[in-house]
Design a protein around this motif. Sequence first.
Motif, PDB file in Angstrom:
ATOM      1  N   CYS A 111     -56.194  28.094  24.837  1.00 38.29           N
ATOM      2  CA  CYS A 111     -54.968  28.879  24.816  1.00 38.29           C
ATOM      3  C   CYS A 111     -54.038  28.449  25.946  1.00 38.29           C
ATOM      4  N   ASP A 112     -54.382  27.348  26.628  1.00 38.48           N
ATOM      5  CA  ASP A 112     -53.540  26.843  27.708  1.00 38.48           C
ATOM      6  C   ASP A 112     -52.258  26.235  27.144  1.00 38.48           C
ATOM      7  N   GLN A 113     -51.187  26.385  27.869  1.00 36.59           N
ATOM      8  CA  GLN A 113     -49.893  25.874  27.425  1.00 36.59           C
ATOM      9  C   GLN A 113     -49.953  24.391  27.074  1.00 36.59           C
ATOM     10  N   TRP A 114     -50.628  23.617  27.916  1.00 39.38           N
ATOM     11  CA  TRP A 114     -50.714  22.175  27.714  1.00 39.38           C
ATOM     12  C   TRP A 114     -52.154  21.740  27.409  1.00 39.38           C
ATOM     13  N   GLY A 115     -52.965  22.626  26.856  1.00 39.46           N
ATOM     14  CA  GLY A 115     -54.351  22.312  26.537  1.00 39.46           C
ATOM     15  C   GLY A 115     -54.456  21.103  25.618  1.00 39.46           C
ATOM     16  N   ASN A 116     -55.412  20.219  25.908  1.00 41.90           N
ATOM     17  CA  ASN A 116     -55.581  19.036  25.062  1.00 41.90           C
ATOM     18  C   ASN A 116     -57.002  18.518  25.174  1.00 41.90           C
ATOM     19  N   THR A 117     -57.421  17.787  24.149  1.00 43.41           N
ATOM     20  CA  THR A 117     -58.717  17.133  24.152  1.00 43.41           C
ATOM     21  C   THR A 117     -58.674  15.979  23.167  1.00 43.41           C
ATOM     22  N   THR A 118     -59.654  15.086  23.251  1.00 43.57           N
ATOM     23  CA  THR A 118     -59.749  13.967  22.310  1.00 43.57           C
ATOM     24  C   THR A 118     -61.042  14.086  21.529  1.00 43.57           C
ATOM     25  N   LEU A 119     -60.917  14.032  20.203  1.00 46.23           N
ATOM     26  CA  LEU A 119     -62.067  14.127  19.302  1.00 46.23           C
ATOM     27  C   LEU A 119     -61.957  13.044  18.243  1.00 46.23           C
ATOM     28  N   ASN A 120     -62.993  12.253  18.100  1.00 48.45           N
ATOM     29  CA  ASN A 120     -63.103  11.170  17.110  1.00 48.45           C
ATOM     30  C   ASN A 120     -61.803  10.407  16.877  1.00 48.45           C
ATOM     31  N   GLY A 121     -61.193   9.963  17.979  1.00 47.09           N
ATOM     32  CA  GLY A 121     -60.037   9.083  17.891  1.00 47.09           C
ATOM     33  C   GLY A 121     -58.687   9.758  17.799  1.00 47.09           C
ATOM     34  N   TYR A 122     -58.644  11.080  17.791  1.00 45.55           N
ATOM     35  CA  TYR A 122     -57.398  11.839  17.750  1.00 45.55           C
ATOM     36  C   TYR A 122     -57.309  12.694  19.017  1.00 45.55           C
ATOM     37  N   THR A 123     -56.120  12.798  19.578  1.00 48.23           N
ATOM     38  CA  THR A 123     -55.903  13.691  20.706  1.00 48.23           C
ATOM     39  C   THR A 123     -55.175  14.931  20.226  1.00 48.23           C
ATOM     40  N   LEU A 124     -55.748  16.089  20.508  1.00 52.84           N
ATOM     41  CA  LEU A 124     -55.181  17.370  20.098  1.00 52.84           C
ATOM     42  C   LEU A 124     -54.430  17.992  21.260  1.00 52.84           C
ATOM     43  N   TYR A 125     -53.264  18.556  20.963  1.00 55.12           N
ATOM     44  CA  TYR A 125     -52.419  19.183  21.973  1.00 55.12           C
ATOM     45  C   TYR A 125     -52.005  20.578  21.520  1.00 55.12           C
ATOM     46  N   ASN A 126     -52.106  21.564  22.422  1.00 55.27           N
ATOM     47  CA  ASN A 126     -51.559  22.891  22.123  1.00 55.27           C
ATOM     48  C   ASN A 126     -50.040  22.850  22.217  1.00 55.27           C
ATOM     49  N   ASN A 127     -49.497  22.285  23.289  1.00 51.85           N
ATOM     50  CA  ASN A 127     -48.094  21.869  23.386  1.00 51.85           C
ATOM     51  C   ASN A 127     -47.091  22.993  23.142  1.00 51.85           C
ATOM     52  N   ILE A 128     -47.147  24.021  23.990  1.00 55.25           N
ATOM     53  CA  ILE A 128     -46.163  25.111  23.937  1.00 55.25           C
ATOM     54  C   ILE A 128     -45.042  24.738  24.894  1.00 55.25           C
ATOM     55  N   TRP A 129     -43.938  24.231  24.381  1.00 59.38           N
ATOM     56  CA  TRP A 129     -42.919  23.647  25.248  1.00 59.38           C
ATOM     57  C   TRP A 129     -41.590  24.389  25.252  1.00 59.38           C
ATOM     58  N   GLY A 130     -41.316  25.210  24.245  1.00 56.05           N
ATOM     59  CA  GLY A 130     -40.004  25.837  24.130  1.00 56.05           C
ATOM     60  C   GLY A 130     -39.865  27.096  24.962  1.00 56.05           C
ATOM     61  N   SER A 131     -38.621  27.442  25.292  1.00 57.14           N
ATOM     62  CA  SER A 131     -38.364  28.649  26.074  1.00 57.14           C
ATOM     63  C   SER A 131     -38.554  29.886  25.207  1.00 57.14           C
ATOM     64  N   GLY A 132     -39.001  30.975  25.844  1.00 51.54           N
ATOM     65  CA  GLY A 132     -39.191  32.242  25.144  1.00 51.54           C
ATOM     66  C   GLY A 132     -40.413  32.286  24.259  1.00 51.54           C
ATOM     67  N   ALA A 133     -41.364  31.378  24.491  1.00 48.17           N
ATOM     68  CA  ALA A 133     -42.562  31.320  23.641  1.00 48.17           C
ATOM     69  C   ALA A 133     -43.477  32.505  23.915  1.00 48.17           C
ATOM     70  N   GLY A 134     -44.294  32.837  22.923  1.00 52.81           N
ATOM     71  CA  GLY A 134     -45.306  33.867  23.068  1.00 52.81           C
ATOM     72  C   GLY A 134     -46.669  33.248  23.296  1.00 52.81           C
ATOM     73  N   SER A 135     -47.681  33.794  22.612  1.00 56.05           N
ATOM     74  CA  SER A 135     -49.052  33.307  22.756  1.00 56.05           C
ATOM     75  C   SER A 135     -49.391  32.315  21.653  1.00 56.05           C
ATOM     76  N   GLN A 136     -50.229  31.350  21.993  1.00 54.77           N
ATOM     77  CA  GLN A 136     -50.683  30.369  21.005  1.00 54.77           C
ATOM     78  C   GLN A 136     -52.010  29.781  21.450  1.00 54.77           C
ATOM     79  N   CYS A 137     -52.927  29.658  20.488  1.00 53.96           N
ATOM     80  CA  CYS A 137     -54.245  29.083  20.760  1.00 53.96           C
ATOM     81  C   CYS A 137     -54.586  28.078  19.672  1.00 53.96           C
ATOM     82  N   VAL A 138     -55.194  26.981  20.074  1.00 56.58           N
ATOM     83  CA  VAL A 138     -55.595  25.935  19.142  1.00 56.58           C
ATOM     84  C   VAL A 138     -57.115  25.827  19.133  1.00 56.58           C
ATOM     85  N   TRP A 139     -57.691  25.543  17.966  1.00 59.49           N
ATOM     86  CA  TRP A 139     -59.130  25.319  17.827  1.00 59.49           C
ATOM     87  C   TRP A 139     -59.330  24.038  17.030  1.00 59.49           C
TER      88      TRP A 139
END
Length: 237
Positions: A39-67
């Motif tokens: 649920c981190d704003q810039w959370g990221n990881t690499t899995l089987n050749g792909y890098t995943l990003y949560n990437n909450i970059w815009g102003s006025g954003a709320g909550s967001q979580c990636v799995w």
Amino acid sequence: MATRTLSRVATALLAPALALGATVGLASAPASAAVWNSCDQWGNTTLNGYTLYNNIWGSGAGSQCVWANSGTNWGVWANHPDTGGIKSYPNATKAINKPITSLASLTSSYNVTVPSSGAYNTSYDIWDTDHDYEIMLWVNKTGAVGPLGTSQGNVTLGGHTWTVYKGNNGANEVFSFVRTSNSGSGTVNILPILKWIKDTKGWFGNETIGDVQFGYEITSSSGGLNFTTNNLTVSSS
């Protein structure tokens, strides 16, 4: 336009920290425990050749979580207010790093489950290594969202019919291909699109393609909405 993750270091440093609830993210993950979530704003990881990003970059954003269960099976729970402006672009990125003329093929298949409400697009975001050019391929969209630039008419390329837009965001040229009807699954032959931009339109030269990103450009998702990438593959040779 979508925000590229790797080139937004300056934005990341300037953006305020967001208070994101980890318990919400865990609750929104699929029943089978995901191998990674954030649920981190810039959370990221690499899995089987792909890098995943949560990437909450815009102003006025709320909550967001990636799995993610893998780089090709992942999803997002997002609760962003309906205040206008893009809030995030959670995505999976595959590095290509080849000049267009050195590519024999560049294809991708996608299968997604997306909400019927909110405002967002499901899109590929393709970058050259110098980040001078951004090519967006919108495969579906919902709500009050639209591409940057002016319409250049329709074209059938890569197995789909698109309305093409050409614009500039002040940092780079943006070419947006918006599918004329929404699609939840399919295959896109990306290389003919790049060659059309290069050879037919002359909008750029023999650029080196860096990243192919696929994700959800979310403007609003009030109350909390789920976006699921059931399967994604990006292949090149």
